[in-house]
Write an enzyme that holds these catalytic residues in place. Structure first.
Site, PDB file in Angstrom:
ATOM      1  CE  LYS A  81      29.176  44.368  63.872  1.00 25.50           C
ATOM      2  NZ  LYS A  81      27.913  44.557  63.255  1.00 25.50           N
ATOM      3  CB  SER A 113      22.743  37.830  60.936  1.00 22.29           C
ATOM      4  OG  SER A 113      23.822  38.693  60.672  1.00 22.29           O
TER       5      SER A 113
END
Length: 184
Positions: A81, A113
């Site tokens: 990511k 999260s």
């Protein structure tokens, strides 16, 4: 989330351009194989094993597979990511008027999260941009600590995306942010 009607199509050239933007910020991670897993994936069924299935009576396939693993666990923040976060920040910095309009001080905001939270916090820190991250109360404490460690301002919320978006939109700093990042 990006408006698909204004998003350019994914092409080989767009991937190459994205790579140029993120290359200075990411690790070159290895691609590895695993003989045991490749052999397991290549194990063919026997005719007896096909009995009673919709493939009964057919000649079993004899696949030869070689599995490849891109080791993004060795990437910065431990996940792929980081590539998307650096790409988003680098594209944002190139938007006409964003820097001159105080974009760095206004900052960026997202909800996540964990992995994207850390990735955006790192990308923002390295560009001198404020980062505001909404994280669910149930996020893993180590991910919250890592996100804060990268310099982000963390605000907590409920666990659903609706709850997280509501906190992101109502937070006192939300109106000053010039850009929002979607969960990548």
């Amino acid at each position: 989330m990006a408006d698909l009607s204004t998003t350019l199509p994914l092409t080989r050239d767009s991937v190459i351009e994205a790579h140029k933007l993120v290359k200075p910020h990411v690790h070159l991670t290895p691609v590895l194989t695993n003989r045991t897993l490749s052999e397991l994936a290549s194990t063919s069924r026997t005719a007896e094993e096909l009995a009673g299935t919709r493939w009964a009576g057919r000649t079993p396939a004899r696949p030869v597979l070689r599995l490849w693993f891109k080791c993004e666990n060795m990437q910065r923040i431990g996940a792929f990511k980081v590539r998307g976060a650096f790409h988003a920040v680098e594209k944002l910095k190139r938007e006409p008027g964003w820097l001159d309009g105080g974009g760095k001080d206004k900052g960026v905001v997202t909800h996540s999260s964990g992995n994207h939270a850390q990735a955006l916090a790192l990308a923002a820190r390295e560009s001198g941009i404020k980062a505001y991250i909404v994280m669910p109360d149930i996020s893993i404490p180590q991910k919250i600590a890592a996100t804060k460690g990268y310099g982000a301002n963390v605000l907590h919320s409920g666990s659903t995306s609706v709850e997280r978006e509501a906190v992101a939109n109502k937070a006192p700093w939300a109106s000053s942010c010039s850009s929002r990042s979607s969960i990548l």
